[in-house]
Each structure stands twice: as C-alpha cells, then as structure tokens.
Enzyme design. Structure first.
Site, PDB file in Angstrom:
ATOM      1  N   CYS A 382       0.831  -1.198   0.000  1.00 35.00           N
ATOM      2  CA  CYS A 382       0.000   0.000   0.000  1.00 35.00           C
ATOM      3  C   CYS A 382       0.874   1.260   0.000  1.00 35.00           C
ATOM      4  CB  CYS A 382      -1.001  -0.048   1.139  1.00 35.00           C
ATOM      5  SG  CYS A 382      -2.464   0.924   0.729  1.00 35.00           S
ATOM      6  N   HIS A 508      -3.547  -5.040   0.377  1.00 30.39           N
ATOM      7  CA  HIS A 508      -3.044  -5.559   1.659  1.00 30.39           C
ATOM      8  C   HIS A 508      -3.092  -7.085   1.694  1.00 30.39           C
ATOM      9  CE1 HIS A 508      -2.685  -1.747   3.886  1.00 30.39           C
ATOM     10  NE2 HIS A 508      -3.650  -1.345   3.074  1.00 30.39           N
ATOM     11  N   GLU A 510      -1.552  -9.040   3.545  1.00 30.64           N
ATOM     12  CA  GLU A 510      -1.400  -9.610   4.895  1.00 30.64           C
ATOM     13  C   GLU A 510      -2.730 -10.064   5.489  1.00 30.64           C
ATOM     14  OE1 GLU A 510      -1.081  -6.441   4.043  1.00 30.64           O
ATOM     15  OE2 GLU A 510      -1.620  -5.031   5.643  1.00 30.64           O
TER      16      GLU A 510
HETATM   17  N1  GLN Z   1      -2.077   6.879   2.543  1.00 28.97           N
HETATM   18  C1  GLN Z   1      -2.125   6.099   1.343  1.00 28.97           C
HETATM   19  C2  GLN Z   1      -3.456   6.212   0.640  1.00 28.97           C
HETATM   20  O1  GLN Z   1      -4.428   6.593   1.250  1.00 28.97           O
HETATM   21  C3  GLN Z   1      -1.813   4.641   1.623  1.00 28.97           C
HETATM   22  C4  GLN Z   1      -2.869   3.950   2.427  1.00 28.97           C
HETATM   23  C5  GLN Z   1      -2.401   2.676   3.070  1.00 28.97           C
HETATM   24  O2  GLN Z   1      -1.209   2.401   3.110  1.00 28.97           O
HETATM   25  N2  GLN Z   1      -3.327   1.894   3.615  1.00 28.97           N
HETATM   26  O3  GLN Z   1      -3.564   5.894  -0.503  1.00 28.97           O
END
Ligand code: GLN
Length: 540
Positions: A382, A508, A510
């Site tokens: 992410c 994600h 994970e």
């Molecule tokens: N802050 C970034 C976004 O909103 C990444 C979000 C995250 O890592 N969950 O796109």
C-alpha cells in the site's frame, strides 16, 4: 438450534480475549461444527477506521470493505468463519441504527431507551449470525467487565439466555491471575472480584479461563471455583504462550475446554478433536533450519499491534520456508541515522507496510532506495508501494521533485495522486477504496508466478493511486507494471526485474494469510530472503 458462546474479560484489558475466542472457534470447527465469530466493541466510534493504530492497533479490513477490530484477524487466521460487516459492532453503530429508526418513526409513541431499545438492537446483531446452518456463534465482548460503556452489551447478553434458553448459551470469562514477585505468589482475588462484578449484573460464567504466567496450584483453582461459583474443573488455566500464539488452542484443548463446552451446550454432533495438522504446524515453527532478519520500516513500528497481520503473515511464510523470521521494527524517521541504515543494509529483506500522513515518509523512501540499490529483497504494501514508485521516479527516472499529493499537494511530479472517485469526498469514515477488488497480473511476473494464476482478488484500503499519466514513463524507465485493475486503469502491482525480489502492491495481502495457507507473496518474499542469506554465507 444454534448455540451461543459469550466471551467476556475481566481484571485488565489486552488479556487476549480475541485470541482465546479464536482458539475456541478453531477447536469447535476442528470437531466438525460450523462456527461464526463476532466482536462487540463498546467504544463510540462507528468503526476503528478513523482511529490511530497507536490507539487501537491495526485496522483489519474484510472482503466486504468493512474496517474492523484487529481481533477479527485472529478469527480469520484461526477459523473459516465467514466475516462480514455483521461480525463487528460498536456502540456507535448500535446507537446510529437506533437513532435512524427513531427518526424514521419506527418507535412512534415510545420513549427510546437503553433497555429495551439498545439492548434489543445488540441482541439482533447476535441473532443475525445464528442462521440454520450454524452450530455455534461465538460473541466476544470488547472492554473489561466493570467499564461503564460495556454495561448495555453485558445486559443484552444476560437477557439473551432468557430469550433462547440457558441451555443454549455458555458464558466464558477470561481473567488475569497475576504473579506477585515480592510475595512469590499467584493472586486470585482480582479474578474473584471480576466474576463478582459479572454476577452482580446477573451473569454467572460457566467457565473461568485464567491467564497466568505460572501454573496455578490445585488450591488456587479450588479457591477460584469456590468464590466464582463454578465447579473446579471449569476453571481453566491459560498459561502465557511464550513461543507462539498458535499454542493457545493446544493449551485450551489440554484442559478439555472444547469437551466441556460441547457437553455444556449439548453439541451432540461434535466429532473427536484431531490436532495433528496444527501440531505439525507448530513443529515446523519450532524447528526452523535458518533464521532471516526482516526490517519492517513503519511509522508505528514501536506499537506491537500496529502491523499485527503483517507480523503474522511473515511468521506463516517462515513456517513454509523452514525459516524463523526475526523482525526488526524500524521507526521510519530513524532511517536518516547512520546506525539504522547499517541495520537495513544487513537485513535479509525490507518490508514497508501501509500508512497515512507525511511523518516518516522520507525515511521509507530512503529505505526503498537501500533495498533497490543494495539488491535486498523488498516488499512494499500500500503506502509501501507508493513509496517505491516515488523513489523510482526520483532516483531512476530523474524526476527529483516527485511525490504523492498526500504529502505535497502542489508537487511538480505527482506520481501518486488522489483517485478520481475520492476527489469530492470530505468525510473520513469508511470512504476510502475499501475491500476486495480484482487484479489482473502480468504473465511471467514474479507476482503471477507466486500466485500461480493471473486473476486474483485482494483487499484494499487507500485514497491515493499510481498516477496513470506517468505509466509509460515508468515502463520506459524499466519498472514493471505487474498487476492492474481489470480495466487497466489502476496500477496494483509494480516490480523491478533486475533485482533479486522487488515486489510492491497497492493492496493488503497480509489480511489473507493464514498459518495453514501462507500468502503466496509473503512466502516468496521470505524465500528470496532465505536465498539472499544463504548466498551471503557463501552457501549458494
Ligand atoms: N495513505 C495512502 C493512501 O491513502 C496509503 C494507504 C495505506 O497504506 N493503507 O492511498
């Protein structure tokens, strides 16, 4: 008739109610029963999505996009219970529903009150999971007995036994039996008082599960039984699992908790327990052939629960690779320090997890550069992928002023910017791109070979994305776009080919790793770390 188990906690918070509930779910599933898991949280936030990981640990995202408590991660890792929005309720959500009903006129003429309206709503949330195909619903009540805000939940679960019959509900109370160093003694009084408080509310626990650092003596078990009004066999010791959380079900099974629950609830169709597979899993965790050091570079590195699912997924990947994974938690601001850089350069792998806000971002970008240049296996998740893209733009494409508009709204090269559909959104709660989304992988990419398929679904939680306008420049500059949304518009995976293992994903992974099914990308990341370590030792 679906049976119900309610798990409450006393004495202190952070006792591991989630883990205990998940372990009970795992044991009952192992006995052939169909189980549903649920958590009721007494705080007022509608969900934990707007809370800092420092406050509440990781926000766990489900397929349906709900942002939930991290205990739901334990439920998914230990059981097959399908989890949805109905699996995590907070006081905020319950009140919201009741107030919406009141406004729409559902209670016309009535005074809307905690009892019965709030408690009815809570009971409905529990009942909703009790469909015909379900044998047991396990409902964990967050917080600690004695808290003001838990009271409506406890009252609701007390009433529940009257609604569905006492024989269909079991209450399990988890407490702490602390060890007093000075007296060299375990103390049972806090447990007695905590159960006393529960009984004052009208709930007599069927089982008292005692978290303890040391074995509880027969005398102390008898004392707890006497004061808590339960048979002594129903006082179950749960010693701290020093080695791994995956030992907890084994310890509960040793004390026959599953058997007593089956008997208490008359779950006659339960099969005998068979923990062979689970024991094998623990065996591989106990007998690694090597150890790898993985640096996790994040803003919340100091909080042990902020990247919970990532740490778990690394352990699962270690098990399949016969490696023990030593995690170095690196605070991203510290990457600027010489000694931290040296630690990163020596790591067998570098992982950058998700995150929000600009604090520590430059440290993460520097960590990507170290991984890329020193050819250390790299896994970006992410925000970790967004940092990898920014680093590539700055240091390979030569776009010195490249950044995400999240950190610099007026940047010259916004290689990461706000998604189109996010532009008009001002509310913060539940408004990101959330939940399971399809991704099409590039044939021949590292991701495709890890997954063994080109079509995958993974969970997302972000507002910003790879800026499509820069796509061709990145491709020309040697970055591989290894995964995109089916219409090709959103970049979901990037890779660097000329590198031992450099994969970064917008989603994600994970959240979908289980000890029994390690996530393919974590598996391959650790495999690459093991290869690097062996090569460094001259073994490859
Ligand atoms: N802050 C970034 C976004 O909103 C990444 C979000 C995250 O890592 N969950 O796109």
């Amino acid at each position: 008739m679906t049976k119900h188990i309610f798990v409450t906690g006393g004495v202190v918070s952070s006792l591991g109610k989630g883990l205990t509930s998940a372990s009970i779910g795992m044991l009952l599933e192992n006995r052939g029963l169909s189980v549903r898991m649920q958590k009721l949280d007494p705080y007022i936030n509608v969900d934990p999505g707007t809370m800092s990981p420092y406050q509440h640990g990781e926000v766990y995202v489900l397929d349906d996009g709900s942002e939930t408590d991290l205990d739901l991660g334990h439920y998914e890792r230990f059981t097959h219970s399908p989890l949805t929005r109905d699996s995590n309720w907070t006081t905020g959500q319950i009140y919201l529903r009741v107030i919406e009903k009141e406004r729409s006129g559902a209670y016309l003429g009535k005074t809307v009150q905690v009892i019965p309206h709030i408690t009815n709503e809570i009971k409905d949330c529990v009942k909703r999971l009790a469909t015909d195909d379900v044998d047991v619903v396990i409902t964990e009540i967050g917080g600690t007995v004695g808290d003001i805000e838990s009271l409506p939940f406890l009252e609701a679960i007390r009433q529940f036994a009257i609604d569905v019959g006492k024989e269909n509900c079991a209450y399990i109370h988890l407490t702490l039996v602390p060890f007093l160093k000075a007296a060299k003694e375990l103390k049972t009084k806090p447990t007695q008082h905590s159960v006393g408080q529960l009984r004052q509310i009208g709930i007599q626990p069927d089982f008292v599960v005692c978290r303890t650092e040391h074995e509880i003596s027969r005398d102390d078990i008898e004392k707890i039984a006497l004061f808590c009004n339960v048979p002594s066999k129903n006082v179950v010791e749960e010693q701290d699992a020093d080695f791994s959380i995956y030992e907890v079900p084994l310890s509960l099974a040793e004390h026959k908790l599953d058997e007593m629950i089956v008997e208490r609830l008359g779950l006659t169709k339960a099969k005998p327990l068979d923990l062979t597979k689970w024991r094998e899993l623990l065996h591989s965790l106990r007998t690694p052939q090597t150890e790898v050091t993985i640096a996790v570079v994040g803003k919340y590195a100091k909080h042990k629960d902020a990247y919970k699912s990532i740490y778990e997924a690394l352990d699962h990947a270690g098990m399949t690779n016969k490696a023990s994974v030593r995690v170095l938690r690196i605070q991203s601001e510290d990457v600027a320090r010489e000694e931290t850089r040296a630690l990163l350069e020596k790591a067998n792998g570098i992982l950058i997890p998700g995150g929000f806000g600009d604090r520590g971002v430059e440290g993460k970008i520097d960590a990507v550069q170290i991984a890329r240049e020193k050819k250390i296996p790299f896994f970006g998740i992410c925000l970790g992928m967004q940092c990898a893209v920014i680093e590539y733009a700055r240091n390979v494409l030569g776009l010195a002023d490249a950044n995400s508009t999240e950190f610099d709204p007026t940047v010259e090269h916004p290689v990461i910017n706000l998604m189109e559909e996010q532009r008009a959104i001002t509310d913060k709660g539940g408004t990101m791109r959330l939940g399971s989304q399809p991704t099409t992988l590039l044939a021949g990419s590292r991701a495709a070979s890890a997954y063994g398929t080109l079509e995958i679904e993974e969970r997302h939680r972000h507002r910003y994305e790879f800026n499509y306008d820069y796509r061709d420049r990145f491709i020309d500059g040697g970055l591989t776009i290894a995964g995109s949304s089916p219409n090709g518009k959103l970049v979901e995976v990037v890779e660097i080919e000329d590198h031992p293992w450099f994969v970064a994903v917008q989603y994600h992974p994970e959240f979908k790793s289980k000890p029994t099914h390690p996530h393919p990308l974590f598996r391959e990341f650790i495999a690459a770390a093991v290869r690097m370590k062996r090569a460094g030792l001259g073994l490859e």
